[in-house]
Write a protein that holds these residues in place. Structure first.
Motif, PDB file in Angstrom:
ATOM      1  N   VAL A 149       0.786  -1.236   0.000  1.00 34.74           N
ATOM      2  CA  VAL A 149       0.000   0.000   0.000  1.00 34.74           C
ATOM      3  C   VAL A 149       0.819   1.289   0.000  1.00 34.74           C
ATOM      4  CG1 VAL A 149      -1.982  -1.091   1.079  1.00 34.74           C
ATOM      5  CG2 VAL A 149      -0.205  -0.092   2.524  1.00 34.74           C
ATOM      6  N   ASP A 150       2.094   1.250   0.376  1.00 30.60           N
ATOM      7  CA  ASP A 150       2.878   2.487   0.381  1.00 30.60           C
ATOM      8  C   ASP A 150       4.215   2.267  -0.303  1.00 30.60           C
ATOM      9  OD1 ASP A 150       4.900   1.639   2.423  1.00 30.60           O
ATOM     10  OD2 ASP A 150       3.160   1.660   3.753  1.00 30.60           O
ATOM     11  N   SER A 151       4.894   3.366  -0.614  1.00 23.82           N
ATOM     12  CA  SER A 151       6.129   3.281  -1.404  1.00 23.82           C
ATOM     13  C   SER A 151       7.227   2.507  -0.683  1.00 23.82           C
ATOM     14  CB  SER A 151       6.615   4.683  -1.787  1.00 23.82           C
ATOM     15  OG  SER A 151       6.823   5.482  -0.636  1.00 23.82           O
ATOM     16  N   ALA A 152       7.341   2.679   0.634  1.00 23.39           N
ATOM     17  CA  ALA A 152       8.380   1.962   1.383  1.00 23.39           C
ATOM     18  C   ALA A 152       8.139   0.457   1.317  1.00 23.39           C
ATOM     19  CB  ALA A 152       8.410   2.443   2.831  1.00 23.39           C
ATOM     20  N   SER A 153       6.895   0.046   1.436  1.00 33.71           N
ATOM     21  CA  SER A 153       6.563  -1.379   1.356  1.00 33.71           C
ATOM     22  C   SER A 153       6.753  -1.908  -0.058  1.00 33.71           C
ATOM     23  CB  SER A 153       5.112  -1.612   1.803  1.00 33.71           C
ATOM     24  OG  SER A 153       4.923  -1.209   3.139  1.00 33.71           O
ATOM     25  N   GLN A 154       6.431  -1.093  -1.039  1.00 32.15           N
ATOM     26  CA  GLN A 154       6.636  -1.501  -2.433  1.00 32.15           C
ATOM     27  C   GLN A 154       8.126  -1.685  -2.718  1.00 32.15           C
ATOM     28  OE1 GLN A 154       4.600   1.534  -4.672  1.00 32.15           O
ATOM     29  NE2 GLN A 154       2.566   0.801  -4.109  1.00 32.15           N
ATOM     30  N   TYR A 155       8.958  -0.873  -2.082  1.00 34.97           N
ATOM     31  CA  TYR A 155      10.397  -0.973  -2.270  1.00 34.97           C
ATOM     32  C   TYR A 155      10.954  -2.265  -1.672  1.00 34.97           C
ATOM     33  CZ  TYR A 155      15.350   0.300  -2.213  1.00 34.97           C
ATOM     34  OH  TYR A 155      16.703   0.312  -2.404  1.00 34.97           O
ATOM     35  N   ARG A 156      10.341  -2.754  -0.621  1.00 35.45           N
ATOM     36  CA  ARG A 156      10.809  -3.989   0.014  1.00 35.45           C
ATOM     37  C   ARG A 156      10.384  -5.238  -0.762  1.00 35.45           C
ATOM     38  NH1 ARG A 156       9.544  -0.948   4.770  1.00 35.45           N
ATOM     39  NH2 ARG A 156       7.462  -1.877   4.902  1.00 35.45           N
ATOM     40  N   ALA A 157       9.477  -5.086  -1.712  1.00 38.43           N
ATOM     41  CA  ALA A 157       9.004  -6.227  -2.497  1.00 38.43           C
ATOM     42  C   ALA A 157       9.720  -6.281  -3.847  1.00 38.43           C
ATOM     43  CB  ALA A 157       7.486  -6.115  -2.700  1.00 38.43           C
ATOM     44  N   GLY A 158       9.605  -7.398  -4.524  1.00 37.43           N
ATOM     45  CA  GLY A 158      10.151  -7.505  -5.866  1.00 37.43           C
ATOM     46  C   GLY A 158      11.648  -7.751  -5.904  1.00 37.43           C
ATOM     47  N   ILE A 159      12.204  -7.654  -7.093  1.00 38.33           N
ATOM     48  CA  ILE A 159      13.609  -7.967  -7.350  1.00 38.33           C
ATOM     49  C   ILE A 159      14.394  -6.687  -7.612  1.00 38.33           C
ATOM     50  CG2 ILE A 159      15.168  -9.192  -8.931  1.00 38.33           C
ATOM     51  CD1 ILE A 159      12.784 -11.043  -9.558  1.00 38.33           C
ATOM     52  N   ASN A 160      15.580  -6.571  -7.014  1.00 38.69           N
ATOM     53  CA  ASN A 160      16.441  -5.409  -7.250  1.00 38.69           C
ATOM     54  C   ASN A 160      16.843  -5.330  -8.721  1.00 38.69           C
ATOM     55  OD1 ASN A 160      16.680  -4.299  -4.600  1.00 38.69           O
ATOM     56  ND2 ASN A 160      18.034  -5.981  -4.071  1.00 38.69           N
ATOM     57  N   VAL A 161      16.819  -4.124  -9.264  1.00 39.66           N
ATOM     58  CA  VAL A 161      17.193  -3.908 -10.665  1.00 39.66           C
ATOM     59  C   VAL A 161      18.217  -2.773 -10.732  1.00 39.66           C
ATOM     60  CG1 VAL A 161      16.380  -3.325 -12.980  1.00 39.66           C
ATOM     61  CG2 VAL A 161      14.900  -4.617 -11.438  1.00 39.66           C
ATOM     62  N   ALA A 162      19.342  -3.030 -11.383  1.00 41.97           N
ATOM     63  CA  ALA A 162      20.344  -1.975 -11.575  1.00 41.97           C
ATOM     64  C   ALA A 162      19.786  -0.919 -12.515  1.00 41.97           C
ATOM     65  CB  ALA A 162      21.626  -2.569 -12.151  1.00 41.97           C
ATOM     66  N   ARG A 163      20.201   0.300 -12.316  1.00 40.45           N
ATOM     67  CA  ARG A 163      19.689   1.398 -13.149  1.00 40.45           C
ATOM     68  C   ARG A 163      19.922   1.131 -14.639  1.00 40.45           C
ATOM     69  NH1 ARG A 163      20.105   7.772 -11.601  1.00 40.45           N
ATOM     70  NH2 ARG A 163      19.367   8.645 -13.564  1.00 40.45           N
ATOM     71  N   ALA A 164      21.040   0.521 -14.956  1.00 41.52           N
ATOM     72  CA  ALA A 164      21.361   0.236 -16.362  1.00 41.52           C
ATOM     73  C   ALA A 164      20.479  -0.861 -16.945  1.00 41.52           C
ATOM     74  CB  ALA A 164      22.828  -0.162 -16.482  1.00 41.52           C
ATOM     75  N   ASP A 165      19.816  -1.619 -16.084  1.00 44.11           N
ATOM     76  CA  ASP A 165      18.994  -2.743 -16.544  1.00 44.11           C
ATOM     77  C   ASP A 165      17.495  -2.465 -16.462  1.00 44.11           C
ATOM     78  OD1 ASP A 165      21.295  -4.268 -17.001  1.00 44.11           O
ATOM     79  OD2 ASP A 165      21.344  -4.960 -14.917  1.00 44.11           O
ATOM     80  N   LEU A 166      17.133  -1.229 -16.231  1.00 43.33           N
ATOM     81  CA  LEU A 166      15.721  -0.895 -16.111  1.00 43.33           C
ATOM     82  C   LEU A 166      14.943  -1.236 -17.378  1.00 43.33           C
ATOM     83  CD1 LEU A 166      15.840   2.573 -14.299  1.00 43.33           C
ATOM     84  CD2 LEU A 166      14.628   0.530 -13.489  1.00 43.33           C
ATOM     85  N   LYS A 167      13.730  -1.756 -17.178  1.00 45.43           N
ATOM     86  CA  LYS A 167      12.833  -2.044 -18.291  1.00 45.43           C
ATOM     87  C   LYS A 167      11.479  -1.389 -18.020  1.00 45.43           C
ATOM     88  CE  LYS A 167      14.849  -6.531 -19.492  1.00 45.43           C
ATOM     89  NZ  LYS A 167      14.570  -7.992 -19.661  1.00 45.43           N
ATOM     90  N   VAL A 168      10.725  -1.201 -19.080  1.00 45.04           N
ATOM     91  CA  VAL A 168       9.389  -0.611 -18.957  1.00 45.04           C
ATOM     92  C   VAL A 168       8.577  -1.391 -17.929  1.00 45.04           C
ATOM     93  CG1 VAL A 168       7.224  -0.160 -20.159  1.00 45.04           C
ATOM     94  CG2 VAL A 168       9.409   0.266 -21.316  1.00 45.04           C
ATOM     95  N   GLY A 169       7.946  -0.671 -17.021  1.00 38.91           N
ATOM     96  CA  GLY A 169       7.110  -1.295 -16.000  1.00 38.91           C
ATOM     97  C   GLY A 169       7.797  -1.479 -14.665  1.00 38.91           C
ATOM     98  N   ASP A 170       9.133  -1.411 -14.629  1.00 38.93           N
ATOM     99  CA  ASP A 170       9.838  -1.496 -13.355  1.00 38.93           C
ATOM    100  C   ASP A 170       9.489  -0.276 -12.500  1.00 38.93           C
ATOM    101  OD1 ASP A 170      11.024  -3.852 -14.165  1.00 38.93           O
ATOM    102  OD2 ASP A 170      12.923  -2.920 -14.739  1.00 38.93           O
ATOM    103  N   LEU A 171       9.646  -0.417 -11.208  1.00 36.19           N
ATOM    104  CA  LEU A 171       9.351   0.683 -10.283  1.00 36.19           C
ATOM    105  C   LEU A 171      10.635   1.381  -9.871  1.00 36.19           C
ATOM    106  CD1 LEU A 171       6.650  -0.980  -7.986  1.00 36.19           C
ATOM    107  CD2 LEU A 171       6.352   0.249 -10.149  1.00 36.19           C
TER     108      LEU A 171
END
Length: 200
Positions: free
Chosen positions: A122-144
């Protein structure tokens, strides 16, 4: 010839025909002339009178296999396209609905729920704790993409659109819009990126 005699003769002839192998109906009709050379021939081959095609199975024909259809744009494109339909909806703290406004996490959550059918935290801090880490150079459409706009805690989130752009609901007095990661304000506050499980 009397009618009754004609009828009797007709019935006898019919019975004889039914018992004769010479007039038995064929068990199948050979429509090989309509056999397709390839899947692409469908568009140019005239429709047979029978209304049916006879196509050999792949095991018995030299025809080239049908080419697969072009891949759909995919969930990432769907997320991006849907998010951009929500541009100019005003910011509202705690907002979760386009009718009343969005805050940053409410906007992201709404997009993923209505595009991918998944509920993010429900909040940005919790959203940050979920999912898989992505390097800035590897960002794809839809990543947070996440930022620290207040203090040392993650407090802001947006959806990456590609080419260094992301869409978000920024702050009070503003509305859903597109910004760039290389803008000095966002570069200084950038924390990292996550890929929600649905995109993995």
């Amino acid at each position: 010839m009397p009618f009754q005699r004609m009828t009797a003769l007709f019935l006898l002839a019919f019975a004889a025909m039914q018992g004769s192998e010479a007039v038995a109906a064929p068990s199948a009709v050979d429509v090989r002339p309509w056999q397709l050379e390839s899947a692409s021939a469908i568009a140019s081959t005239p429709w047979p009178a029978s209304g049916q095609w006879l196509v050999d199975s792949p095991a018995t024909t030299d025809a080239a296999p049908a080419q697969p259809k072009a891949a759909p744009t995919g969930l990432r494109r769907l997320l991006a396209d849907f998010s951009m339909t929500l541009q100019n909806i005003r910011y509202r703290r705690g907002g979760r609905d386009p009718k009343t406004g969005f805050d940053c996490s409410g906007f992201v959550r709404y997009v993923f729920r209505h595009s991918a059918g998944v509920d993010l935290p429900v909040d940005s801090a919790s959203q940050y704790r979920a999912g898989i880490n992505v390097a800035r150079a590897d960002l794809k459409v839809g990543d947070l993409v996440f930022f620290k706009t207040r203090g040392k805690r993650v407090s802001h989130v947006g959806i990456y659109l590609g080419e260094g752009r992301f869409i978000h609901s920024p702050s009070t007095g503003k509305s859903v819009s597109i910004s760039r990661l290389d803008e000095s304000y966002w570069t200084r506050r950038y924390v990292g990126a996550k890929r929600p499980d649905v995109l993995s």
